[in-house]
Design a protein around this motif. Sequence first.
Motif, short mmCIF file in Angstrom:
data_model
loop_
_atom_site.label_atom_id
_atom_site.label_comp_id
_atom_site.label_asym_id
_atom_site.label_seq_id
_atom_site.Cartn_x
_atom_site.Cartn_y
_atom_site.Cartn_z
N ILE A 345 22.21 11.45 -35.27
CA ILE A 345 22.43 12.26 -34.08
C ILE A 345 21.30 11.96 -33.09
CG2 ILE A 345 22.60 14.59 -33.14
CD1 ILE A 345 23.64 15.52 -35.80
N PHE A 346 21.68 11.64 -31.87
CA PHE A 346 20.73 11.42 -30.79
C PHE A 346 20.81 12.57 -29.81
CE2 PHE A 346 21.76 7.20 -32.37
CZ PHE A 346 20.49 6.62 -32.53
N GLY A 347 19.72 13.28 -29.65
CA GLY A 347 19.63 14.33 -28.65
C GLY A 347 18.93 13.81 -27.41
N LEU A 348 19.57 13.93 -26.25
CA LEU A 348 19.02 13.39 -25.01
C LEU A 348 18.80 14.51 -24.00
CD1 LEU A 348 21.46 11.30 -26.11
CD2 LEU A 348 20.47 9.89 -24.31
N ARG A 349 17.71 14.41 -23.27
CA ARG A 349 17.42 15.37 -22.21
C ARG A 349 17.08 14.62 -20.93
NH1 ARG A 349 13.20 19.75 -23.79
NH2 ARG A 349 14.98 20.37 -25.07
N ASP A 350 17.70 15.07 -19.84
CA ASP A 350 17.49 14.46 -18.53
C ASP A 350 16.05 14.72 -18.06
OD1 ASP A 350 17.61 13.47 -15.99
OD2 ASP A 350 19.37 14.62 -15.38
N LEU A 351 15.34 13.65 -17.72
CA LEU A 351 13.94 13.78 -17.30
C LEU A 351 13.75 13.71 -15.78
CD1 LEU A 351 12.04 11.61 -19.95
CD2 LEU A 351 12.32 14.09 -19.88
N ARG A 352 14.85 13.67 -15.04
CA ARG A 352 14.70 13.52 -13.59
C ARG A 352 13.93 14.68 -12.97
NH1 ARG A 352 20.83 12.03 -12.06
NH2 ARG A 352 21.12 13.64 -13.65
N GLU A 353 14.26 15.90 -13.38
CA GLU A 353 13.55 17.04 -12.80
C GLU A 353 12.09 17.04 -13.22
OE1 GLU A 353 15.40 20.75 -13.55
OE2 GLU A 353 17.30 20.22 -12.55
N ARG A 354 11.84 16.71 -14.50
CA ARG A 354 10.45 16.70 -14.95
C ARG A 354 9.66 15.62 -14.25
NH1 ARG A 354 8.68 15.01 -20.90
NH2 ARG A 354 7.95 13.17 -19.81
N TYR A 355 10.26 14.43 -14.13
CA TYR A 355 9.57 13.35 -13.44
C TYR A 355 9.33 13.71 -11.97
CZ TYR A 355 10.05 10.03 -17.31
OH TYR A 355 9.93 9.37 -18.50
N ALA A 356 10.33 14.38 -11.37
CA ALA A 356 10.16 14.79 -9.97
C ALA A 356 9.04 15.80 -9.85
CB ALA A 356 11.47 15.36 -9.43
N ALA A 357 8.98 16.76 -10.81
CA ALA A 357 7.90 17.75 -10.79
C ALA A 357 6.55 17.08 -11.00
CB ALA A 357 8.15 18.81 -11.85
N GLU A 358 6.50 16.15 -11.97
CA GLU A 358 5.24 15.44 -12.20
C GLU A 358 4.84 14.63 -10.98
OE1 GLU A 358 5.97 13.11 -15.64
OE2 GLU A 358 5.75 14.79 -17.05
N HIS A 359 5.84 14.02 -10.35
CA HIS A 359 5.54 13.25 -9.13
C HIS A 359 5.01 14.17 -8.04
CE1 HIS A 359 5.93 10.19 -6.01
NE2 HIS A 359 6.57 11.08 -5.28
N HIS A 360 5.63 15.36 -7.92
CA HIS A 360 5.17 16.30 -6.90
C HIS A 360 3.76 16.79 -7.20
CE1 HIS A 360 5.44 19.25 -3.74
NE2 HIS A 360 5.22 20.24 -4.58
N ILE A 361 3.50 17.09 -8.47
CA ILE A 361 2.16 17.53 -8.85
C ILE A 361 1.14 16.43 -8.59
CG2 ILE A 361 0.71 18.18 -10.82
CD1 ILE A 361 3.18 19.61 -11.97
N ARG A 362 1.52 15.20 -8.95
CA ARG A 362 0.62 14.07 -8.70
C ARG A 362 0.41 13.87 -7.20
NH1 ARG A 362 2.87 11.11 -11.95
NH2 ARG A 362 4.32 9.99 -10.61
N PHE A 363 1.49 14.07 -6.42
CA PHE A 363 1.36 13.94 -4.96
C PHE A 363 0.40 15.00 -4.43
CE2 PHE A 363 2.53 14.89 -0.62
CZ PHE A 363 2.66 13.63 -0.05
N LEU A 364 0.56 16.25 -4.92
CA LEU A 364 -0.33 17.32 -4.46
C LEU A 364 -1.78 17.04 -4.86
CD1 LEU A 364 1.80 20.51 -5.23
CD2 LEU A 364 1.45 19.38 -3.04
N ALA A 365 -1.95 16.46 -6.04
CA ALA A 365 -3.32 16.16 -6.50
C ALA A 365 -3.94 15.03 -5.70
CB ALA A 365 -3.30 15.82 -7.98
N GLU A 366 -3.12 14.13 -5.19
CA GLU A 366 -3.65 12.95 -4.51
C GLU A 366 -3.63 13.06 -2.99
OE1 GLU A 366 -1.32 9.72 -5.93
OE2 GLU A 366 -2.29 9.64 -7.90
N HIS A 367 -2.89 14.04 -2.45
CA HIS A 367 -2.70 14.11 -1.01
C HIS A 367 -3.17 15.45 -0.46
CE1 HIS A 367 -0.08 10.78 -2.16
NE2 HIS A 367 -0.07 10.40 -0.90
N ASP A 368 -3.48 15.42 0.80
CA ASP A 368 -3.83 16.63 1.53
C ASP A 368 -2.57 17.43 1.80
OD1 ASP A 368 -5.39 18.39 3.31
OD2 ASP A 368 -4.23 17.41 4.88
N SER A 369 -2.62 18.73 1.49
CA SER A 369 -1.41 19.55 1.59
C SER A 369 -0.95 19.74 3.02
CB SER A 369 -1.66 20.92 0.94
OG SER A 369 -2.74 21.59 1.58
#
Length: 816
Positions: A345-369
């Motif tokens: 059995i393979f259980g799969l979870r969509d990571l698009r939202e998590r990757y988008a959140a991580e990208h947003h967090i990384r953007f906030l950490a690297e950029h001026d708000s």
Amino acid sequence: MYRIYDCLAHQHDLVLVIVALLIGLGGIHTAFNLYARACIGRLRQRIAWLFLTGVVTGGGIWATHFIAMLSYDPIVPVGYEPTWTAFSLVLAIAATTAGFAVASIAGPHILLSRIVGGLVVGLGISVMHFTGMSAMQVPAVVTWHMDIVIPAILLGAVFGMISLWLAGTAQTPREKLLGKVNLTIAVATMHFSAMGALIVTPDPSVPVPAQLISQEYLAIGVAVVATLLIAIGFVTALLDRQLRDHVSDRMRILGDSAIEALVLTQNGRVIDTNESFLKLANIRREDIENQDFLSEWLSDTPPAFQSGEIAYVETTLSLRGIGELPVEVIRREIPADDISDATVIFGLRDLRERYAAEHHIRFLAEHDSLTKLLNRTTFNDRLAEALEESDETGTPVTVMCIDFDHFKELNDSYGHIAGDHALRELGERLSKLFSDEVTIARVGGDEFVALLHHQKRSTEEEIAARSRDVAQQILDSVAIPIFINTEHRAKLAASIGIAHYPNDGNDAESILFHADLAMYRVKQSGGNDLVYYSSEMDEEYRFKRQISSNLRIAMENGQLALHYQPQCEAGDQSTHSFEALLRWTDPELGSIPPGRFIPIAEETGLIIPLGEWVLRTACQEAARWKNPLGIGVNLSAVQLQKLDLPEVVANILDETGLDPKRLELEVTETALIHNPARSLKILSDIKKLGVRIAMDDFGTGYSSLATLQNFPVDRIKIDQSFIRKLVSSDQAVAIVRAVINLSRDLAMEVIAEGVETDEQASFLTDHNCQSVQGYKYGHPKPISDYAHIVNPTEATLQPGETDGKPANRDSGIETV
């Protein structure tokens, strides 16, 4: 071919032929359902299902053969020997069981095992056929056309191999159909071709055994055996299918209730999925069934995951014609049981939202708000990387420090919301300058920095030219007016300091510092320009640091002093007040003029405690005078922005006991325009204390009648630059005359600074200037030199009398 056709058309009962084919189809149909079940599950159960498959298949083929034999008319009486008849059934069951068993073997040579298994089944059909034919007893000589027998055997073998090759594990309707059709063709072509090769020559001399099975009894026996075997197999397969469907339905209900996408595989092939996976991949269930899930859908997974050594991985799900979808996959294995084979059995979870959140967090950490440009931390990392690359490749790097001119005035005039809007607008403009060569960041407030990469072989002239081009682009983008509201547009400018690595610094800290020094040089020169760093700036900076450090020490050790310059009546030259002027003599540097250390004190913030010290000291001194003369103290622009200034003035007056009417605070027009509203409130509150306000250096700054009208000014001070030119400049004469008349019309007092000659004094007296100040009436000196004025005795000097020394020009620069 004609013999086969003639045999089938004229020597067979077509009705029985059809019955034989139907019985064969029924047996083969049931057999492949059983074979599909035999391909899954544990070994013991698989053996049982394989045996049942062989029994049903062999029995069906045997029944097909003998019913077709019953339809055959050899013209002579026919009987069947019981032993060989039964033995042919055993051979049919054994051969098909063995063939299906070989075909079901999974492994690296699965194709070979299926072909070999099919060959065994095909040859088993031939062996069963000829064994059954040998059971036929007739009063005749039986011979064969071998040119037909051999092709018949080959046809049975070939279609037998094709049957089990195409059937695979018979897990899909298509595989089962292909297996059934080809095995039926194998049985039919082999039997009827072989029957066409049969030659029966009547011969009464041929002995016929007495114990034979008649065709009637054989028909009954075949029908009973075929019916029982097929029924047993059919019922068994049906019950098993219902049980498996029940379990599968429960599993599907459970799987569909899960949020995660689930895929079930057996032997690497997809057997089922839940609705979440179908929605995730946007496909139908039939689009994925029986596909190799790992190779076709998770092809980027590492070998360790595919082999089961690791059970978790983040990878991409390959979507046909769409692209790839980031997913996390968990692998779980269910061992084989009595019902099914081992399942993964393979259980799969969509990571698009998590990757988008991580990208947003990384953007906030690297950029001026606010501006969405890089922030200080990220810029420092980029700069460190650029300098490291420069060390390795020799590629020059340029750093620019950018500060917006008069941005504070924009904030003060329109509010911080407008200031934030302006920064966002400027950030958007500067972001358009981004490229592989240019990186821009906001490091705080209205301070920005830019990083410029050059070509490896750039000369110093090319580096300077390229830097100037980029800096000019920045200046041009900043110069475009910024929309504030429907009535206002704010126009800003920028000061840019430029430093090159490695010529202007050997590390990130020094190169940024030197670019910052160059930027401050632009600010001091009026802004809206660019300046390259030079070593002289370092010397000036070190001098400022020394001045700042020594000034702190001077404040702590009492090395500062106040000198006082008299302010006199223009007519009788009597002294009516003094202006307090700060003086500093440093043990190392000697006497330092106020014009040198006051700007440094303003830059470093020392001007606040220094200004309070001057005000307190001057008030203390004036409070001791027996002659209640006025005392003038200068305020800097920095002090004038402190909302607590009125409270500070009030406290000092209370501490010293000085009459507020004797205190006059001098401010410049330039100091007022930094924040007119705040300046007005502060001066109004000070005015309420009874303190007088004087406009210092009138005419040299942003002179405006509105300034005199809006601010609570008691006296105007004409700047000494105009007084000095009274004799030589008609323009200066006109300006001084106009200011005197203006002050009279506005009911304000006026005082002229820097009076040194009799001609200047006469002009001012003739034009009704009320008060004068300058070297003609007294130099800035310690108050002890004016003791005869502030503490008069019987031996006082006459008004305007000095110490007899010549009037040497003093800098005349006032304190804060």
